[in-house]
Motif scaffolding. Structure first.
Motif, PDB file in Angstrom:
ATOM      1  N   THR A  74      10.879  -2.700   2.285  1.00 21.14           N
ATOM      2  CA  THR A  74      10.043  -3.318   1.569  1.00 21.14           C
ATOM      3  C   THR A  74       8.698  -2.594   1.063  1.00 21.14           C
ATOM      4  OG1 THR A  74      10.663  -5.532   2.792  1.00 21.14           O
ATOM      5  CG2 THR A  74       8.249  -5.359   1.514  1.00 21.14           C
ATOM      6  N   ILE A  75       8.617  -1.684   2.145  1.00 17.09           N
ATOM      7  CA  ILE A  75       7.704  -0.525   1.831  1.00 17.09           C
ATOM      8  C   ILE A  75       7.891   0.259   0.535  1.00 17.09           C
ATOM      9  CG2 ILE A  75       6.577   1.652   2.585  1.00 17.09           C
ATOM     10  CD1 ILE A  75       6.761   0.683   5.218  1.00 17.09           C
ATOM     11  N   TYR A  76       9.310   0.769   0.490  1.00 15.06           N
ATOM     12  CA  TYR A  76       9.477   1.664  -0.718  1.00 15.06           C
ATOM     13  C   TYR A  76       9.760   0.730  -1.955  1.00 15.06           C
ATOM     14  CZ  TYR A  76      10.378   5.026   2.862  1.00 15.06           C
ATOM     15  OH  TYR A  76      10.362   5.922   3.929  1.00 15.06           O
ATOM     16  N   GLY A  77       9.980  -0.552  -2.017  1.00 18.35           N
ATOM     17  CA  GLY A  77       9.911  -1.301  -3.252  1.00 18.35           C
ATOM     18  C   GLY A  77       8.619  -1.292  -3.770  1.00 18.35           C
ATOM     19  N   ALA A  78       7.387  -1.580  -2.834  1.00 21.33           N
ATOM     20  CA  ALA A  78       6.245  -1.667  -3.341  1.00 21.33           C
ATOM     21  C   ALA A  78       5.610  -0.386  -3.909  1.00 21.33           C
ATOM     22  CB  ALA A  78       5.333  -2.258  -1.988  1.00 21.33           C
ATOM     23  N   ILE A  79       6.133   0.806  -3.202  1.00 20.99           N
ATOM     24  CA  ILE A  79       5.741   2.102  -3.721  1.00 20.99           C
ATOM     25  C   ILE A  79       6.213   2.448  -4.888  1.00 20.99           C
ATOM     26  CG2 ILE A  79       6.098   4.493  -3.306  1.00 20.99           C
ATOM     27  CD1 ILE A  79       5.806   3.865  -0.207  1.00 20.99           C
ATOM     28  N   ILE A  80       7.415   2.119  -5.253  1.00 25.45           N
ATOM     29  CA  ILE A  80       8.216   2.514  -6.627  1.00 25.45           C
ATOM     30  C   ILE A  80       7.416   1.583  -7.560  1.00 25.45           C
ATOM     31  CG2 ILE A  80      10.243   2.031  -7.827  1.00 25.45           C
ATOM     32  CD1 ILE A  80      11.728   2.486  -5.292  1.00 25.45           C
ATOM     33  N   ILE A  81       7.195   0.261  -7.517  1.00 27.71           N
ATOM     34  CA  ILE A  81       6.430  -0.471  -8.509  1.00 27.71           C
ATOM     35  C   ILE A  81       4.941   0.117  -8.599  1.00 27.71           C
ATOM     36  CG2 ILE A  81       5.596  -2.389  -9.343  1.00 27.71           C
ATOM     37  CD1 ILE A  81       8.795  -2.087  -9.362  1.00 27.71           C
ATOM     38  N   ALA A  82       4.300   0.394  -7.493  1.00 29.11           N
ATOM     39  CA  ALA A  82       2.834   0.760  -7.617  1.00 29.11           C
ATOM     40  C   ALA A  82       2.812   1.928  -8.288  1.00 29.11           C
ATOM     41  CB  ALA A  82       2.220   0.772  -6.139  1.00 29.11           C
ATOM     42  N   GLY A  83       3.706   2.904  -8.095  1.00 24.61           N
ATOM     43  CA  GLY A  83       3.830   4.187  -8.889  1.00 24.61           C
ATOM     44  C   GLY A  83       4.116   4.150 -10.312  1.00 24.61           C
ATOM     45  N   LEU A  84       4.981   3.196 -10.700  1.00 26.46           N
ATOM     46  CA  LEU A  84       5.031   3.047 -12.197  1.00 26.46           C
ATOM     47  C   LEU A  84       3.823   2.405 -12.867  1.00 26.46           C
ATOM     48  CD1 LEU A  84       8.794   1.428 -12.151  1.00 26.46           C
ATOM     49  CD2 LEU A  84       7.929   3.661 -13.050  1.00 26.46           C
ATOM     50  N   CYS A  85       3.033   1.547 -12.234  1.00 23.65           N
ATOM     51  CA  CYS A  85       1.999   0.816 -12.490  1.00 23.65           C
ATOM     52  C   CYS A  85       0.793   2.008 -12.742  1.00 23.65           C
ATOM     53  CB  CYS A  85       1.450  -0.290 -11.448  1.00 23.65           C
ATOM     54  SG  CYS A  85       2.284  -1.816 -11.804  1.00 23.65           S
ATOM     55  N   THR A  86       0.617   2.741 -11.786  1.00 18.82           N
ATOM     56  CA  THR A  86      -0.188   4.055 -11.809  1.00 18.82           C
ATOM     57  C   THR A  86       0.196   4.923 -13.027  1.00 18.82           C
ATOM     58  OG1 THR A  86      -0.449   4.029  -9.571  1.00 18.82           O
ATOM     59  CG2 THR A  86      -1.107   6.099 -10.600  1.00 18.82           C
ATOM     60  N   ASP A  96       8.651  -7.391  -2.667  1.00 18.27           N
ATOM     61  CA  ASP A  96       7.996  -8.407  -1.988  1.00 18.27           C
ATOM     62  C   ASP A  96       6.412  -8.452  -3.078  1.00 18.27           C
ATOM     63  OD1 ASP A  96       7.266 -10.656   0.087  1.00 18.27           O
ATOM     64  OD2 ASP A  96       5.582  -9.154  -0.007  1.00 18.27           O
ATOM     65  N   LEU A  97       6.106  -9.575  -3.634  1.00 16.40           N
ATOM     66  CA  LEU A  97       4.728  -9.709  -4.514  1.00 16.40           C
ATOM     67  C   LEU A  97       3.671  -9.303  -3.807  1.00 16.40           C
ATOM     68  CD1 LEU A  97       3.685 -10.132  -7.255  1.00 16.40           C
ATOM     69  CD2 LEU A  97       3.556 -12.418  -6.471  1.00 16.40           C
ATOM     70  N   GLY A  98       3.418  -9.762  -2.442  1.00 19.47           N
ATOM     71  CA  GLY A  98       2.216  -9.333  -1.610  1.00 19.47           C
ATOM     72  C   GLY A  98       2.295  -7.729  -1.540  1.00 19.47           C
ATOM     73  N   ALA A  99       3.391  -7.368  -0.968  1.00 18.12           N
ATOM     74  CA  ALA A  99       3.366  -6.047  -0.650  1.00 18.12           C
ATOM     75  C   ALA A  99       3.008  -5.038  -1.946  1.00 18.12           C
ATOM     76  CB  ALA A  99       4.697  -5.575  -0.130  1.00 18.12           C
ATOM     77  N   ILE A 100       3.688  -5.598  -2.945  1.00 19.25           N
ATOM     78  CA  ILE A 100       3.317  -4.733  -4.184  1.00 19.25           C
ATOM     79  C   ILE A 100       1.934  -4.963  -4.726  1.00 19.25           C
ATOM     80  CG2 ILE A 100       3.846  -4.753  -6.729  1.00 19.25           C
ATOM     81  CD1 ILE A 100       6.776  -5.767  -6.091  1.00 19.25           C
ATOM     82  N   LEU A 101       1.409  -6.053  -4.746  1.00 15.01           N
ATOM     83  CA  LEU A 101      -0.132  -6.143  -5.101  1.00 15.01           C
ATOM     84  C   LEU A 101      -1.134  -5.180  -3.980  1.00 15.01           C
ATOM     85  CD1 LEU A 101      -0.472  -9.986  -5.809  1.00 15.01           C
ATOM     86  CD2 LEU A 101      -0.218  -8.161  -7.483  1.00 15.01           C
ATOM     87  N   ALA A 102      -0.613  -5.226  -2.796  1.00 11.94           N
ATOM     88  CA  ALA A 102      -1.233  -4.395  -1.952  1.00 11.94           C
ATOM     89  C   ALA A 102      -1.270  -2.931  -2.115  1.00 11.94           C
ATOM     90  CB  ALA A 102      -0.892  -4.448  -0.468  1.00 11.94           C
TER      91      ALA A 102
END
Length: 449
Positions: free
Chosen positions: A107-119, A240-246
């Motif tokens: 779940t950490i890595y899923g959130a990191i991948i999406i957050a990196g793409l958003c950045t 996970d949406l919450g993890a991604i937003l965080a």
């Protein structure tokens, strides 16, 4: 040929291979403790085994190297091409601990991948904010960066937080020897020797620390010679949406911090950092973060620890830090080598840390020296309040505990808090005139070089 060499900017200068390696190793030693701290913290929170923890550290070193190469050498329009080393952002630690306890590493890595793409996608828009970073803001932010880092160096010098002999005269004596060595070398030597003052200080400190029993080589013999970082080693990422937003909130904070670091280094090496350069640098942060999610690592940002080293040594070539990236990649493949370097005592690192982090704060003061305070008395309030609020998380980490959870990532980052305060106060007191345009910022960066 002489004219061609003179036309090359110091930041783009290619040094001899020997100097590149020595200078690059110096940067690696300066950032190593900070680089391995986050994997250790997250491994403990996630309940990983000793072998998994070791794998996590090496995966982080490997990805640190890739991120640093991307940032220093550039790829298409990605990478700012200044001597900035990439490391794991501490702003992500608290959210990752919470995610690890509820969703685990995937779940950490899923959130990191999406957050990196958003950045990566937000970089061109965020970079337009650079007009709100005139010298009054930049100087305040750089000063806060240095002040925020100094407690880390001080804690190292005392033996490291949690050490049972914290603050012992032995630790302080070793740190003092390292600091004194750096000062003496800068006083009596020039050129190559002066440029590796930190490295020499670390070596002298290590020699002094060994007979005092402060160097622990435990784990070196049992460490593997070769280790391969395979993608998704902890399983397929979970989104996970919450993890991604965080994690997206974390990366917004990282973008502010990276902007401050980029401007600080740009001034030190004499390279103007405009909207185009900032976009390239933030894109590299985003791409490196997504790679971190793939290669079992973490979100990446400019490592503020090494900003001070650039200022202290005066070595401006980006290829030096690119060499650091190569060293980090190699260390990621050779766990035994990484374990040996990890044996450097905290007190040895502390002596160098106090000098390096103090240099960052001093460069902020140097930038503020160019600001008009006599005719514009409001500027003193901008500096005073932004630095005052920026050091609150350093002076009292519990100060903002009553604030809502969503704000904790922001208010516990002194760099972000100081940056936002300086930008708002500058807009309030100086309005559009205080924002400046890109040409003003570029001229200022060139002057500071």
């Amino acid at each position: 040929m002489a004219q061609t060499q003179q036309s090359v900017a110091p930041v783009d200068e290619m040094l001899p291979a020997g100097k590149l390696f020595v200078y690059g190793l110096q940067h690696v030693l300066a950032m190593y403790a900070g680089a391995v701290a986050v994997p250790l913290i997250i491994a403990g929170a996630a309940g990983l085994t000793k072998s998994q923890t070791a794998f996590l550290i090496n995966a982080d070193l490997f990805t640190c190297g890739l991120a640093t190469l991307l940032q220093t050498l550039g790829l298409l329009k990605i990478g700012i091409k200044i001597p900035v080393i990439q490391g794991v952002t501490f702003a992500a630690v608290s959210p990752m601990i919470m995610i690890a306890k509820t969703g685990g590493m995937p779940t950490i890595y899923g959130a990191i991948i999406i957050a990196g793409l958003c950045t990566f996608l937000l970089a061109p828009y965020f970079s337009k904010l650079i007009r709100f970073f005139p010298p009054i803001v930049t100087g305040s932010v750089i000063t806060v960066i240095g002040i925020s880092l100094l407690p880390v160096g001080i804690a190292w010098a005392a033996g490291g937080v949690g050490d049972k002999n914290y603050g012992s005269l032995t630790y302080l004596g070793v740190a003092g020897v390292v600091l004194l060595t750096i000062l003496l070398i800068n006083k009596y030597f020039e050129g190559f020797v002066a440029h590796i003052a930190v490295l020499i200080g670390l070596i002298v400190g290590l020699i002094v620390a060994i007979p005092l029993g402060l160097v622990n080589f435990a784990g070196v013999s049992s460490a593997h010679w070769i280790g391969i970082d395979t993608p998704f080693a902890f399983g397929i990422p979970k989104f996970d949406l919450g993890a991604i937003l965080a994690m997206i909130i974390v990366m917004l904070v990282v973008m502010v911090e990276s902007t401050g670091d980029f401007l600080a280094i740009g001034q030190m090496v004499g390279k103007p950092i405009g909207e185009k350069e900032l976009t390239a640098g933030l894109r590299a942060d985003g791409l490196a973060t997504s790679l971190g999610g793939v290669f079992n690592a973490f979100p990446y940002t400019a490592f503020a620890q090494n900003v001070g080293l650039v200022g202290l040594t005066g070595v401006k070539s980006r290829f030096v830090v690119a060499t650091s990236g190569v060293i980090l990649v190699v260390m990621g493949f050779f766990p035994k080598l990484a374990t040996i370097i990890a044996s450097l005592p905290n007190s040895v690192l502390g002596g160098a840390g106090i000098a390096m982090f103090g240099i960052v704060a001093a460069n902020g003061i140097k930038t503020l020296a160019k600001v008009e305070f006599e005719k514009n008395t409001h500027n003193i309030f901008i500096v005073a309040i932004s630095i005052g609020l920026g050091v609150i998380p350093v002076v009292d980490p519990n100060f903002f505990n009553a604030f809502p959870n969503w704000s904790q990532t922001i208010v516990h980052s002194g760099i972000t808090l100081g940056s936002i305060t300086a930008i708002i106060l500058n807009a309030f007191f100086n309005g559009s005139e205080g924002a400046g345009d890109l040409s003003d910022l570029e001229n200022n960066a060139g002057m500071n070089g």
